[in-house]
Design a protein around this motif. Sequence first.
Motif, PDB file in Angstrom:
ATOM      1  N   CYS A   1      -2.165   5.306   3.163  1.00  0.00           N
ATOM      2  CA  CYS A   1      -3.451   4.700   2.701  1.00  0.00           C
ATOM      3  C   CYS A   1      -3.950   4.116   3.829  1.00  0.00           C
ATOM      4  O   CYS A   1      -3.256   3.743   4.678  1.00  0.00           O
TER       5      CYS A   1
ATOM      6  N   ASN B   1     -12.957   5.121   0.107  1.00  0.00           N
ATOM      7  CA  ASN B   1     -11.962   6.046  -0.303  1.00  0.00           C
ATOM      8  C   ASN B   1     -12.312   6.980  -1.362  1.00  0.00           C
ATOM      9  O   ASN B   1     -11.484   7.364  -1.914  1.00  0.00           O
TER      10      ASN B   1
ATOM     11  N   TYR C   1       0.829  -1.219  -0.210  1.00  0.00           N
ATOM     12  CA  TYR C   1       0.096   0.036   0.032  1.00  0.00           C
ATOM     13  C   TYR C   1       0.931   1.175  -0.136  1.00  0.00           C
ATOM     14  O   TYR C   1       1.807   1.271   0.594  1.00  0.00           O
ATOM     15  N   CYS C   2       0.468   2.361  -0.683  1.00  0.00           N
ATOM     16  CA  CYS C   2       1.166   3.618  -0.740  1.00  0.00           C
ATOM     17  C   CYS C   2       1.211   4.272   0.574  1.00  0.00           C
ATOM     18  O   CYS C   2       0.339   4.015   1.577  1.00  0.00           O
TER      19      CYS C   2
ATOM     20  N   GLY D   1      -8.807   3.078  -6.461  1.00  0.00           N
ATOM     21  CA  GLY D   1      -7.339   3.336  -6.194  1.00  0.00           C
ATOM     22  C   GLY D   1      -6.762   2.383  -7.234  1.00  0.00           C
ATOM     23  O   GLY D   1      -5.820   3.051  -7.777  1.00  0.00           O
TER      24      GLY D   1
ATOM     25  N   HIS E   1      -5.880   1.531   3.867  1.00  0.00           N
ATOM     26  CA  HIS E   1      -6.196  -0.024   3.925  1.00  0.00           C
ATOM     27  C   HIS E   1      -5.198  -0.784   5.182  1.00  0.00           C
ATOM     28  O   HIS E   1      -5.610  -1.700   5.739  1.00  0.00           O
TER      29      HIS E   1
ATOM     30  N   CYS F   1      -7.343  -2.228  -4.559  1.00  0.00           N
ATOM     31  CA  CYS F   1      -6.058  -2.388  -3.877  1.00  0.00           C
ATOM     32  C   CYS F   1      -6.031  -3.434  -3.009  1.00  0.00           C
ATOM     33  O   CYS F   1      -4.605  -3.907  -2.689  1.00  0.00           O
TER      34      CYS F   1
ATOM     35  N   MET G   1      -8.400   6.699   3.448  1.00  0.00           N
ATOM     36  CA  MET G   1      -7.578   7.796   2.548  1.00  0.00           C
ATOM     37  C   MET G   1      -6.883   7.053   1.349  1.00  0.00           C
ATOM     38  O   MET G   1      -6.420   6.101   1.435  1.00  0.00           O
ATOM     39  N   CYS G   2      -6.783   7.910   0.298  1.00  0.00           N
ATOM     40  CA  CYS G   2      -6.084   7.421  -0.815  1.00  0.00           C
ATOM     41  C   CYS G   2      -5.076   8.484  -1.347  1.00  0.00           C
ATOM     42  O   CYS G   2      -5.675   9.125  -2.265  1.00  0.00           O
ATOM     43  N   PRO G   3      -4.331   9.135  -0.423  1.00  0.00           N
ATOM     44  CA  PRO G   3      -3.151  10.186  -0.879  1.00  0.00           C
ATOM     45  C   PRO G   3      -2.924  10.225  -2.357  1.00  0.00           C
ATOM     46  O   PRO G   3      -3.019  11.164  -2.772  1.00  0.00           O
ATOM     47  N   VAL G   4      -2.333   9.032  -2.845  1.00  0.00           N
ATOM     48  CA  VAL G   4      -1.841   9.054  -4.061  1.00  0.00           C
ATOM     49  C   VAL G   4      -2.979   9.622  -5.186  1.00  0.00           C
ATOM     50  O   VAL G   4      -2.737  10.673  -6.252  1.00  0.00           O
ATOM     51  N   ASN G   5      -4.012   9.097  -5.096  1.00  0.00           N
ATOM     52  CA  ASN G   5      -5.206   9.610  -6.237  1.00  0.00           C
ATOM     53  C   ASN G   5      -5.789  10.780  -5.986  1.00  0.00           C
ATOM     54  O   ASN G   5      -6.379  11.391  -6.683  1.00  0.00           O
TER      55      ASN G   5
HETATM   56  S1  SF4 Z   1      -3.746   3.758  -4.664  1.00  0.00           S
HETATM   57 FE1  SF4 Z   1      -5.091   4.667  -2.653  1.00  0.00          FE
HETATM   58  S2  SF4 Z   1      -6.132   2.975  -1.952  1.00  0.00           S
HETATM   59 FE2  SF4 Z   1      -4.593   2.086  -3.593  1.00  0.00          FE
HETATM   60  S3  SF4 Z   1      -2.746   1.610  -2.109  1.00  0.00           S
HETATM   61 FE3  SF4 Z   1      -2.570   3.633  -2.815  1.00  0.00          FE
HETATM   62  S4  SF4 Z   1      -3.318   5.008  -1.350  1.00  0.00           S
HETATM   63 FE4  SF4 Z   1      -4.215   3.004  -1.035  1.00  0.00          FE
END
Ligand code: SF4
Lengths: 246, 350
Positions: free
Chosen positions: A22, A122, A18-19, A126, A24, A52, A212-216
């Motif tokens: 995240c 989220n 996971y990022c 993701g 998850h 994810c 949370m899905c910070p990356v997206n």
């Molecule tokens: S893309 Fe978003 S949901 Fe998927 S692992 Fe990364 S942060 Fe988590």
Amino acid sequence: MTKILKRPDSLKPARHLYCAGCGHGIIHRLVAEVIDELNVREITIGIAPVGCAVFAYDYFNFDVTEAAHGRPPAVATGIKRVLPDRIVFTYQGDGDLAAIGTAEIVHAATRGENITVIFVNNTTYGMTGGQMAPTTVIGQKTATTPFGRRPEYEGYPIKICELLSSTEGVCYLERVSVNNPKNVIRAKKSIKKSFQNQIDKRGFSLVEVLSMCPVNWGKTPIESCKWVEEVVTKTFPLGVFKDKTV
Amino acid sequence: MKKILMQGNVALCEGAIAAGLDAYFGYPITPQNEVAVHMSRRMRELNRVFIQAESEIAAINMVFGVSITGKRAMTSSSSPGISLKQEGISYLCGCELPGVIANIQRGGPGLGNISGSQGDYFQAVKGGGHGDYRMITLAPASVQEVYDFAYLSFDLTEKYHNPVLILMDGYTGQMMEPVQRTDRPPIPAKKYKKDWVLDGCKGREPRKIRSLLMNEGELEELNWKLKKKYDKITDTEIRVETINTNSVKKLDVILIAFGVASRVCKGAMNIAREKGKKVGLIRPLTLWPFPYKTIEKLAKKTKKILVVEMNLGQMVEDVKIAVGDKCKVEFLGRPGGSIVNQDEIFSKIK
Ligand code: SF4
Ligand SMILES: Cc1ncc(C[n+]2csc(CCOP(=O)(O)OP(=O)(O)O)c2C)c(N)n1
């Protein structure tokens, strides 16, 4: 020296993919702690989604199967009906549960299947790169709503707890969040209750976890936690939506 | 045991129950509605699982759920519903799980009509879903065979941990014929090793079932492993009936047909033989694996082969692969839920 904080038995000593930031990972840990505390690890069968969390079977230290995108509630139904004394739960994202799998979740709930559902909201897809989810909030920019979600084009976010609360087969529905320590503690209580309900054969329990899905989201982990508080919970208020046990 | 009069759709249920079916999942669609109607009562009587699912997609995924526990599951539908199950079938193959699916075919494409058809041959044997996979496909031609194949399918599906399709049609599903029920007991639960089952990890390491293989070469490896299994099935499980093909040195015509079309062919064959024509019949009971070798061998001793199907010509492609240039191959087909009649066939024999 005694260790007071350790890895739950229900989590494998594996590195998450996971990022950073995240939700998850936190939610996995809460589920694992609850399964340890209820002492059901050896009779639990988990169902990983397409999303994810698809690799959940590499993280959880109990039996886990994959399921086709959106179908975990149907797979859970099959398992639970032939092995009613096992603990069966699905772990699903919002694309999985609230878009492609809407029929399966509604009908598993309607039948009152005695299963637990961990629903991770989220507000985006993701895994496939941050497209609009059925739960994307109004104004939210995603890969497929570059101008922000507009009600006149993309409609409104779907509210699963509110939707399912009118369903008689449902025992317990709560929306929680993992964006701050206080909420994490509340989330764990709710997850524990959802498993306890299953042990007590009370029927369908679903916990929606705002994550949370910070990356997206194009935000830092800290900004993401704030954004949940300031924006996401305005569309998706936390709280218990149904509880037949009280 | 005395024979009893049974409808094909009911025989499907009873054969599966005799084999030890634990759970059935279905969704209404004509011409197979009797399956769910019968199961709803019988499975309850036997204290086994019946669910009327919310869709064919849900039904096949419920089968998936039961199969991962090592219990026995079946779903049935008719053509449009079988299309919806294809993703689930591909997952069963990718995860190497058992499961029995019955397709009581109706006319297509689209919503088509509700009479019997054989339009789903390609979908059944050429991989209607995604990815490289194969599904054992049994084609019964009588109610007795529906019953027997339903029982057999559970043995095959567990032996190879691969889904099995029973390819029926509206006619074999709807007609009533006497059936001799088996006196064999259910297939023993432990007949085949089930060291992959998910039933809780008590006393063993946790297991996972998945078809997602992202590491370099992993998925190719799975595919080669599947290929080996499919080769073994091809070596061991081909079933084919031949009639009147050994009695003479050289035949005028060999008819090739499966399922209900083969019954009409038998009628036409008998008329032709009375009139002095040397006619034989090849009836594949397994459509995959396909009896290429039997057809190839017999192609050498006939002037022509006539393939009869209730579609626009699907199995005929496999027959042509088997025959090569050994003899002429002709085709007679009636698509869209129409049934061939024996006079039509007879006139093509002449
Ligand atoms: S893309 Fe978003 S949901 Fe998927 S692992 Fe990364 S942060 Fe988590
Ligand atoms: C039938 C099918 N359609 C589409 C996909 C592609 N797909 C993979 S993950 C995913 C969305 C996952 O989003 P979500 O459920 O919100 O989970 P997240 O990744 O955000 O945790 C999609 C559409 C697929 N695997 N199968």
